[in-house]
Design a protein around this motif. Sequence first.
Motif, PDB file in Angstrom:
ATOM      1  N   UNK A  18      -6.907 -16.764 -31.981  1.00 36.72           N
ATOM      2  CA  UNK A  18      -7.542 -16.904 -33.301  1.00 36.72           C
ATOM      3  C   UNK A  18      -8.999 -17.533 -33.065  1.00 36.72           C
ATOM      4  N   UNK A  19      -8.946 -18.586 -32.290  1.00 38.19           N
ATOM      5  CA  UNK A  19     -10.357 -19.199 -32.077  1.00 38.19           C
ATOM      6  C   UNK A  19     -11.340 -18.589 -31.351  1.00 38.19           C
ATOM      7  N   UNK A  20     -10.740 -17.903 -30.178  1.00 43.92           N
ATOM      8  CA  UNK A  20     -11.767 -16.953 -29.354  1.00 43.92           C
ATOM      9  C   UNK A  20     -12.084 -15.813 -30.043  1.00 43.92           C
ATOM     10  N   UNK A  21     -11.244 -15.335 -30.792  1.00 43.88           N
ATOM     11  CA  UNK A  21     -11.650 -14.112 -31.511  1.00 43.88           C
ATOM     12  C   UNK A  21     -12.763 -14.516 -32.805  1.00 43.88           C
ATOM     13  N   UNK A  22     -12.463 -15.493 -33.367  1.00 42.86           N
ATOM     14  CA  UNK A  22     -13.452 -15.886 -34.309  1.00 42.86           C
ATOM     15  C   UNK A  22     -14.766 -16.354 -33.802  1.00 42.86           C
ATOM     16  N   UNK A  23     -14.594 -16.804 -32.762  1.00 43.48           N
ATOM     17  CA  UNK A  23     -15.913 -17.178 -32.105  1.00 43.48           C
ATOM     18  C   UNK A  23     -16.707 -15.756 -31.552  1.00 43.48           C
ATOM     19  N   UNK A  24     -15.835 -14.868 -31.101  1.00 39.91           N
ATOM     20  CA  UNK A  24     -16.462 -13.587 -30.617  1.00 39.91           C
ATOM     21  C   UNK A  24     -17.151 -12.826 -31.660  1.00 39.91           C
ATOM     22  N   UNK A  75     -22.404  -4.126 -42.077  1.00 43.12           N
ATOM     23  CA  UNK A  75     -21.879  -4.410 -40.647  1.00 43.12           C
ATOM     24  C   UNK A  75     -20.441  -5.022 -40.724  1.00 43.12           C
ATOM     25  N   UNK A  76     -19.386  -4.318 -40.043  1.00 45.30           N
ATOM     26  CA  UNK A  76     -18.141  -4.953 -39.983  1.00 45.30           C
ATOM     27  C   UNK A  76     -17.658  -5.066 -38.563  1.00 45.30           C
ATOM     28  N   UNK A  77     -17.098  -6.185 -38.115  1.00 46.66           N
ATOM     29  CA  UNK A  77     -16.395  -6.143 -36.654  1.00 46.66           C
ATOM     30  C   UNK A  77     -15.013  -5.967 -36.742  1.00 46.66           C
ATOM     31  N   UNK A  78     -14.637  -5.666 -35.594  1.00 43.36           N
ATOM     32  CA  UNK A  78     -13.138  -5.422 -35.287  1.00 43.36           C
ATOM     33  C   UNK A  78     -12.408  -6.899 -36.020  1.00 43.36           C
ATOM     34  N   UNK A  79     -11.069  -6.768 -36.291  1.00 47.42           N
ATOM     35  CA  UNK A  79     -10.440  -8.077 -36.564  1.00 47.42           C
ATOM     36  C   UNK A  79     -10.062  -8.803 -35.217  1.00 47.42           C
ATOM     37  N   UNK A  85      -3.426  -7.270 -34.638  1.00 47.14           N
ATOM     38  CA  UNK A  85      -4.496  -6.325 -35.145  1.00 47.14           C
ATOM     39  C   UNK A  85      -5.728  -5.896 -34.388  1.00 47.14           C
ATOM     40  N   UNK A  86      -6.114  -6.592 -33.611  1.00 47.45           N
ATOM     41  CA  UNK A  86      -7.238  -6.190 -32.746  1.00 47.45           C
ATOM     42  C   UNK A  86      -6.796  -5.263 -31.697  1.00 47.45           C
ATOM     43  N   UNK A  87      -5.479  -5.368 -30.975  1.00 47.08           N
ATOM     44  CA  UNK A  87      -5.030  -4.377 -30.227  1.00 47.08           C
ATOM     45  C   UNK A  87      -4.642  -3.178 -30.887  1.00 47.08           C
TER      46      UNK A  87
END
Length: 166
Positions: A18-24, A75-79, A85-87
């Motif tokens: 979660x923290x890695x994805x949020x930072x990305x 602009x929207x990022x992937x989740x 959800x990302x996968x």
Amino acid sequence: MYELELIIAISAIFTVWYFIGSYSNRKLLTNVWKSLLEQMEQYTPTITRKEYGGSAFIAVADKPSPPFKRIEMAFTCLPREILINHLISLAMGRSDLLTISADFLREPKKVAGLRNFPDLMGHVSKLKITQGKPNMRLIFTADQVLKGSVKKALDAITEACSSGLC
């Protein structure tokens, strides 16, 4: 016996992810915003932006220059924050997208698409110019935005407009 350890390990993986994805997403959002500001300099003096969490923004060009009357960007990022959800999004072929909707000062004389701008192939995911509102819709991936494709597309459309499209 090991069920509890397995549950703790999976929970830890999801939490760290979660923290890695949020930072990305925040980093990508910042990079896209900076790139967009640089590319839009000649088309508007300022842009007003509203962020939606760390994964999206909507921006409006303040006093756009001709041939544009109105320019809006979303602009929207992937989740990335939620691993599953990302996968699934990646498996479905989705990507981070910037959508630009604009109206021209004068109504376009004809309908045009990406096939009418062959030099923009690969730089723009979708391009549609219609006589209804909005007059123009462009869709870019984040990679295309970061490579400077927004300016290239707007320059080509501005040139076409001055050559008789609008």
